[in-house]
Design a protein around this motif. Structure first.
Motif, PDB file in Angstrom:
ATOM      1  N   LEU A  33       0.831  -1.210   0.000  1.00  0.00           N
ATOM      2  CA  LEU A  33       0.000   0.000   0.000  1.00  0.00           C
ATOM      3  C   LEU A  33       0.870   1.266   0.000  1.00  0.00           C
ATOM      4  O   LEU A  33       0.540   2.248  -0.670  1.00  0.00           O
ATOM      5  CB  LEU A  33      -0.942  -0.002   1.209  1.00  0.00           C
ATOM      6  CG  LEU A  33      -2.087  -1.003   1.151  1.00  0.00           C
ATOM      7  CD1 LEU A  33      -2.752  -1.149   2.504  1.00  0.00           C
ATOM      8  CD2 LEU A  33      -3.095  -0.588   0.085  1.00  0.00           C
ATOM      9  N   GLY A  34       1.972   1.234   0.759  1.00  0.00           N
ATOM     10  CA  GLY A  34       2.869   2.392   0.787  1.00  0.00           C
ATOM     11  C   GLY A  34       3.506   2.659  -0.560  1.00  0.00           C
ATOM     12  O   GLY A  34       3.623   3.815  -0.991  1.00  0.00           O
ATOM     13  N   ILE A  35       3.921   1.590  -1.240  1.00  0.00           N
ATOM     14  CA  ILE A  35       4.499   1.746  -2.582  1.00  0.00           C
ATOM     15  C   ILE A  35       3.446   2.280  -3.543  1.00  0.00           C
ATOM     16  O   ILE A  35       3.718   3.180  -4.349  1.00  0.00           O
ATOM     17  CB  ILE A  35       5.092   0.408  -3.085  1.00  0.00           C
ATOM     18  CG1 ILE A  35       6.351   0.056  -2.299  1.00  0.00           C
ATOM     19  CG2 ILE A  35       5.384   0.472  -4.588  1.00  0.00           C
ATOM     20  CD1 ILE A  35       6.873  -1.348  -2.553  1.00  0.00           C
ATOM     21  N   THR A  36       2.245   1.744  -3.458  1.00  0.00           N
ATOM     22  CA  THR A  36       1.157   2.214  -4.324  1.00  0.00           C
ATOM     23  C   THR A  36       0.891   3.696  -4.097  1.00  0.00           C
ATOM     24  O   THR A  36       0.780   4.472  -5.051  1.00  0.00           O
ATOM     25  CB  THR A  36      -0.127   1.400  -4.059  1.00  0.00           C
ATOM     26  OG1 THR A  36       0.137   0.027  -4.330  1.00  0.00           O
ATOM     27  CG2 THR A  36      -1.281   1.891  -4.911  1.00  0.00           C
ATOM     28  N   ALA A  37       0.788   4.098  -2.827  1.00  0.00           N
ATOM     29  CA  ALA A  37       0.507   5.503  -2.509  1.00  0.00           C
ATOM     30  C   ALA A  37       1.626   6.424  -2.977  1.00  0.00           C
ATOM     31  O   ALA A  37       1.366   7.528  -3.459  1.00  0.00           O
ATOM     32  CB  ALA A  37       0.298   5.665  -0.999  1.00  0.00           C
ATOM     33  N   THR A  46      -3.639   7.551  -3.879  1.00  0.00           N
ATOM     34  CA  THR A  46      -2.748   7.800  -2.745  1.00  0.00           C
ATOM     35  C   THR A  46      -3.552   7.887  -1.457  1.00  0.00           C
ATOM     36  O   THR A  46      -3.228   7.230  -0.458  1.00  0.00           O
ATOM     37  CB  THR A  46      -1.937   9.099  -2.955  1.00  0.00           C
ATOM     38  OG1 THR A  46      -1.115   8.937  -4.105  1.00  0.00           O
ATOM     39  CG2 THR A  46      -1.088   9.437  -1.745  1.00  0.00           C
ATOM     40  N   ALA A  47      -4.598   8.680  -1.469  1.00  0.00           N
ATOM     41  CA  ALA A  47      -5.436   8.850  -0.277  1.00  0.00           C
ATOM     42  C   ALA A  47      -6.095   7.530   0.130  1.00  0.00           C
ATOM     43  O   ALA A  47      -6.134   7.194   1.323  1.00  0.00           O
ATOM     44  CB  ALA A  47      -6.490   9.923  -0.533  1.00  0.00           C
ATOM     45  N   ASP A 121       4.371   9.830   0.879  1.00  0.00           N
ATOM     46  CA  ASP A 121       5.335   9.875   1.977  1.00  0.00           C
ATOM     47  C   ASP A 121       6.286   8.683   1.849  1.00  0.00           C
ATOM     48  O   ASP A 121       5.871   7.534   2.020  1.00  0.00           O
ATOM     49  CB  ASP A 121       4.581   9.821   3.307  1.00  0.00           C
ATOM     50  CG  ASP A 121       5.471   9.979   4.520  1.00  0.00           C
ATOM     51  OD1 ASP A 121       6.709   9.970   4.374  1.00  0.00           O
ATOM     52  OD2 ASP A 121       4.913  10.101   5.624  1.00  0.00           O
ATOM     53  N   ALA A 122       7.552   8.960   1.556  1.00  0.00           N
ATOM     54  CA  ALA A 122       8.548   7.892   1.359  1.00  0.00           C
ATOM     55  C   ALA A 122       8.800   7.097   2.631  1.00  0.00           C
ATOM     56  O   ALA A 122       9.170   5.920   2.565  1.00  0.00           O
ATOM     57  CB  ALA A 122       9.855   8.484   0.853  1.00  0.00           C
ATOM     58  N   SER A 123       8.590   7.704   3.789  1.00  0.00           N
ATOM     59  CA  SER A 123       8.825   6.975   5.044  1.00  0.00           C
ATOM     60  C   SER A 123       7.850   5.811   5.206  1.00  0.00           C
ATOM     61  O   SER A 123       8.149   4.849   5.914  1.00  0.00           O
ATOM     62  CB  SER A 123       8.740   7.910   6.249  1.00  0.00           C
ATOM     63  OG  SER A 123       7.413   8.334   6.465  1.00  0.00           O
ATOM     64  N   LEU A 124       6.696   5.885   4.537  1.00  0.00           N
ATOM     65  CA  LEU A 124       5.728   4.787   4.616  1.00  0.00           C
ATOM     66  C   LEU A 124       6.011   3.704   3.588  1.00  0.00           C
ATOM     67  O   LEU A 124       5.256   2.746   3.463  1.00  0.00           O
ATOM     68  CB  LEU A 124       4.300   5.309   4.502  1.00  0.00           C
ATOM     69  CG  LEU A 124       3.869   6.132   5.715  1.00  0.00           C
ATOM     70  CD1 LEU A 124       2.457   6.663   5.540  1.00  0.00           C
ATOM     71  CD2 LEU A 124       3.990   5.329   6.989  1.00  0.00           C
ATOM     72  N   VAL A 125       7.110   3.834   2.873  1.00  0.00           N
ATOM     73  CA  VAL A 125       7.683   2.744   2.082  1.00  0.00           C
ATOM     74  C   VAL A 125       8.874   2.176   2.852  1.00  0.00           C
ATOM     75  O   VAL A 125       9.042   0.960   2.959  1.00  0.00           O
ATOM     76  CB  VAL A 125       8.118   3.219   0.678  1.00  0.00           C
ATOM     77  CG1 VAL A 125       8.843   2.117  -0.076  1.00  0.00           C
ATOM     78  CG2 VAL A 125       6.913   3.710  -0.117  1.00  0.00           C
TER      79      VAL A 125
END
Length: 176
Positions: A33-37, A46-47, A121-125
């Motif tokens: 999900l993080g990569i997708t967003a 993204t949202a 947000d890259a931190s969520l990847v």
């Protein structure tokens, strides 16, 4: 702690493995999900990805992480492996404690913020990548059981024999 009886130990082991594997799967889902967003050009995707991450973070992350930590702690204290007797158990304990703390105090708030803002947000990847790597490492360590005894484990083993001779790694037979 009193040693666990075999049925209790086996039941707790099943719980521990199940929640640990769930934690790994949850991290991989959050990573997807993080990569997708982060990678999509569609703001609504993204949202939606961050809102889905928030559902997992709100309902699953804390109970799964704390159950993995608690069941592992009880297993280590209620079995001959002990918490601080073998390096692999000791290392798993500290990694689990660190990742559980990071999950509760850093990852969940970051996911909540991203879900509210909806900006990539890259931190969520990065965070789910690190946690998934940690869980894969702990899985390998659990299977391979490397590194032998800690200093405390050596002292306990020598004390238990009473002879000053070290015991074989996996038995109660004094080694030569």
């Amino acid at each position: 702690m009193k040693p666990l009886q075999r049925p209790a130990r086996r039941a707790l082991l099943v719980v521990h493995v199940a929640v640990s594997v769930s934690w790994l799967g949850l991290s991989l889902g959050l990573l997807a999900l993080g990569i997708t967003a982060y990678a999509t050009a569609d703001p609504s995707l993204t949202a939606a990805s961050y809102r889905a991450m928030k559902v997992f973070a709100d309902w699953l992350l804390v109970p799964v992480s704390l159950t993995a930590l608690g069941s592992g702690l009880v297993l280590s204290l209620g079995t001959p492996w002990g918490l601080a007797r073998h390096r692999w158990v000791w290392i798993k304990f500290w990694i689990t404690l660190a990742t559980a703390a990071a999950t509760v105090f850093a990852l969940r708030p970051e996911i909540a913020h991203a879900a509210a803002v909806g900006v990539p947000d890259a931190s969520l990847v990065a965070a789910p990548s690190v946690s998934a790597s940690a869980y894969l490492f702990m899985t390998a360590v659990s299977m391979l059981k490397p590194w032998g005894l800690t200093r405390r484990g050596h002292r306990l083993r020598l004390h238990r024999t009473g002879s000053g001779k070290a015991l074989d790694e996996r038995s109660s037979i004094p080694s030569a």
